[in-house]
Design a protein around this motif. Structure first.
Motif, PDB file in Angstrom:
ATOM      1  N   ARG A  46       0.830  -1.208   0.000  1.00 54.50           N
ATOM      2  CA  ARG A  46       0.000   0.000   0.000  1.00 54.50           C
ATOM      3  C   ARG A  46       0.867   1.262   0.000  1.00 54.50           C
ATOM      4  O   ARG A  46       0.588   2.228  -0.709  1.00 54.50           O
ATOM      5  N   LEU A  47       1.931   1.262   0.788  1.00 58.02           N
ATOM      6  CA  LEU A  47       2.842   2.403   0.831  1.00 58.02           C
ATOM      7  C   LEU A  47       3.526   2.601  -0.523  1.00 58.02           C
ATOM      8  O   LEU A  47       3.635   3.729  -1.017  1.00 58.02           O
ATOM      9  N   VAL A  48       3.957   1.518  -1.135  1.00 58.24           N
ATOM     10  CA  VAL A  48       4.595   1.594  -2.453  1.00 58.24           C
ATOM     11  C   VAL A  48       3.614   2.139  -3.486  1.00 58.24           C
ATOM     12  O   VAL A  48       3.963   2.995  -4.314  1.00 58.24           O
ATOM     13  N   ALA A  49       2.358   1.679  -3.420  1.00 56.61           N
ATOM     14  CA  ALA A  49       1.347   2.149  -4.368  1.00 56.61           C
ATOM     15  C   ALA A  49       1.086   3.640  -4.207  1.00 56.61           C
ATOM     16  O   ALA A  49       0.946   4.374  -5.195  1.00 56.61           O
ATOM     17  N   LEU A  54       1.793   9.121  -6.210  1.00 54.82           N
ATOM     18  CA  LEU A  54       2.210  10.514  -5.997  1.00 54.82           C
ATOM     19  C   LEU A  54       3.315  10.925  -6.971  1.00 54.82           C
ATOM     20  O   LEU A  54       3.315  12.045  -7.488  1.00 54.82           O
ATOM     21  N   THR A  55       4.240  10.005  -7.229  1.00 56.73           N
ATOM     22  CA  THR A  55       5.320  10.309  -8.172  1.00 56.73           C
ATOM     23  C   THR A  55       4.775  10.504  -9.584  1.00 56.73           C
ATOM     24  O   THR A  55       5.152  11.461 -10.283  1.00 56.73           O
ATOM     25  N   ALA A  56       3.886   9.618 -10.000  1.00 59.19           N
ATOM     26  CA  ALA A  56       3.290   9.745 -11.336  1.00 59.19           C
ATOM     27  C   ALA A  56       2.480  11.034 -11.447  1.00 59.19           C
ATOM     28  O   ALA A  56       2.547  11.737 -12.470  1.00 59.19           O
ATOM     29  N   GLY A  57       1.751  11.368 -10.403  1.00 60.34           N
ATOM     30  CA  GLY A  57       0.967  12.605 -10.424  1.00 60.34           C
ATOM     31  C   GLY A  57       1.850  13.836 -10.500  1.00 60.34           C
ATOM     32  O   GLY A  57       1.546  14.787 -11.232  1.00 60.34           O
ATOM     33  N   SER A  58       2.941  13.824  -9.756  1.00 62.09           N
ATOM     34  CA  SER A  58       3.826  14.992  -9.789  1.00 62.09           C
ATOM     35  C   SER A  58       4.509  15.140 -11.151  1.00 62.09           C
ATOM     36  O   SER A  58       4.671  16.247 -11.652  1.00 62.09           O
ATOM     37  N   ALA A  60       3.197  14.153 -13.951  1.00 65.33           N
ATOM     38  CA  ALA A  60       2.147  14.603 -14.869  1.00 65.33           C
ATOM     39  C   ALA A  60       1.934  16.110 -14.749  1.00 65.33           C
ATOM     40  O   ALA A  60       1.800  16.819 -15.755  1.00 65.33           O
ATOM     41  N   VAL A  61       1.930  16.611 -13.521  1.00 63.90           N
ATOM     42  CA  VAL A  61       1.775  18.063 -13.329  1.00 63.90           C
ATOM     43  C   VAL A  61       2.978  18.798 -13.898  1.00 63.90           C
ATOM     44  O   VAL A  61       2.833  19.829 -14.574  1.00 63.90           O
ATOM     45  N   LEU A  62       4.173  18.271 -13.642  1.00 61.63           N
ATOM     46  CA  LEU A  62       5.375  18.905 -14.161  1.00 61.63           C
ATOM     47  C   LEU A  62       5.394  18.887 -15.690  1.00 61.63           C
ATOM     48  O   LEU A  62       5.750  19.878 -16.336  1.00 61.63           O
ATOM     49  N   GLY A  63       5.002  17.765 -16.282  1.00 64.44           N
ATOM     50  CA  GLY A  63       4.939  17.680 -17.746  1.00 64.44           C
ATOM     51  C   GLY A  63       3.908  18.624 -18.330  1.00 64.44           C
ATOM     52  O   GLY A  63       4.148  19.272 -19.352  1.00 64.44           O
ATOM     53  N   GLY A  64       2.754  18.731 -17.676  1.00 59.58           N
ATOM     54  CA  GLY A  64       1.731  19.665 -18.146  1.00 59.58           C
ATOM     55  C   GLY A  64       2.188  21.101 -18.065  1.00 59.58           C
ATOM     56  O   GLY A  64       1.945  21.902 -18.974  1.00 59.58           O
ATOM     57  N   ALA A  65       2.869  21.440 -16.970  1.00 56.59           N
ATOM     58  CA  ALA A  65       3.376  22.809 -16.825  1.00 56.59           C
ATOM     59  C   ALA A  65       4.462  23.082 -17.866  1.00 56.59           C
ATOM     60  O   ALA A  65       4.514  24.166 -18.464  1.00 56.59           O
ATOM     61  N   GLY A  66       5.327  22.091 -18.102  1.00 56.21           N
ATOM     62  CA  GLY A  66       6.374  22.258 -19.114  1.00 56.21           C
ATOM     63  C   GLY A  66       5.801  22.419 -20.506  1.00 56.21           C
ATOM     64  O   GLY A  66       6.252  23.263 -21.285  1.00 56.21           O
ATOM     65  N   TYR A  67       4.793  21.611 -20.823  1.00 55.70           N
ATOM     66  CA  TYR A  67       4.169  21.722 -22.148  1.00 55.70           C
ATOM     67  C   TYR A  67       3.445  23.061 -22.293  1.00 55.70           C
ATOM     68  O   TYR A  67       3.489  23.684 -23.354  1.00 55.70           O
ATOM     69  N   GLY A  68       2.804  23.514 -21.217  1.00 57.41           N
ATOM     70  CA  GLY A  68       2.150  24.821 -21.261  1.00 57.41           C
ATOM     71  C   GLY A  68       3.142  25.943 -21.474  1.00 57.41           C
ATOM     72  O   GLY A  68       2.893  26.864 -22.264  1.00 57.41           O
ATOM     73  N   LEU A  69       4.281  25.869 -20.791  1.00 55.91           N
ATOM     74  CA  LEU A  69       5.320  26.879 -20.973  1.00 55.91           C
ATOM     75  C   LEU A  69       5.876  26.820 -22.395  1.00 55.91           C
ATOM     76  O   LEU A  69       6.088  27.854 -23.028  1.00 55.91           O
ATOM     77  N   TYR A  70       6.091  25.611 -22.909  1.00 52.78           N
ATOM     78  CA  TYR A  70       6.564  25.437 -24.295  1.00 52.78           C
ATOM     79  C   TYR A  70       5.570  26.057 -25.277  1.00 52.78           C
ATOM     80  O   TYR A  70       5.960  26.747 -26.221  1.00 52.78           O
ATOM     81  N   THR A  71       4.273  25.837 -25.070  1.00 52.50           N
ATOM     82  CA  THR A  71       3.252  26.379 -25.962  1.00 52.50           C
ATOM     83  C   THR A  71       3.237  27.901 -25.928  1.00 52.50           C
ATOM     84  O   THR A  71       3.148  28.562 -26.970  1.00 52.50           O
ATOM     85  N   VAL A  72       3.359  28.476 -24.714  1.00 52.42           N
ATOM     86  CA  VAL A  72       3.343  29.932 -24.596  1.00 52.42           C
ATOM     87  C   VAL A  72       4.577  30.536 -25.269  1.00 52.42           C
ATOM     88  O   VAL A  72       4.476  31.511 -26.021  1.00 52.42           O
ATOM     89  N   VAL A  73       5.730  29.952 -25.008  1.00 51.20           N
ATOM     90  CA  VAL A  73       6.963  30.486 -25.586  1.00 51.20           C
ATOM     91  C   VAL A  73       6.954  30.340 -27.106  1.00 51.20           C
ATOM     92  O   VAL A  73       7.342  31.257 -27.838  1.00 51.20           O
TER      93      VAL A  73
END
Length: 78
Positions: A46-49, A54-58, A60-73
């Motif tokens: 359960r702890l590993v899951a 949490l790692t996958a979610g973070s 995903a958020v980082l990738g979304g923010a990076g893609y958003g920054l790439y799109t704006v730039v």
């Protein structure tokens, strides 16, 4: 009322609600009541899951923010 605070001088120090009770409301220290039981520690699969989720979610958020920054730039550059 002082200039630096919105309380009158007699309200600056918290007073106990009842005689013998601490001002912060934690009377269990004085009355001998045992503290509330601690929750069980999460272990094993359960702890590993949770960590993997949490790692996958973070990522995903980082990738979304990076893609958003790439799109704006890229939209600002010719």
């Amino acid at each position: 009322m002082s200039i630096t605070s919105l309380t009158t001088p007699d309200q600056t120090i918290a007073q106990p609600h009842h005689p013998g009770q601490a001002a912060n409301g934690r009377a269990s220290d004085r009355m001998g009541n045992s503290p509330a039981p601690r929750p069980e520690k999460m272990r094993g699969l359960r702890l590993v899951a949770v960590w993997v989720g949490l790692t996958a979610g973070s990522w995903a958020v980082l990738g979304g923010a990076g893609y958003g920054l790439y799109t704006v730039v890229s939209s600002l550059l010719p």
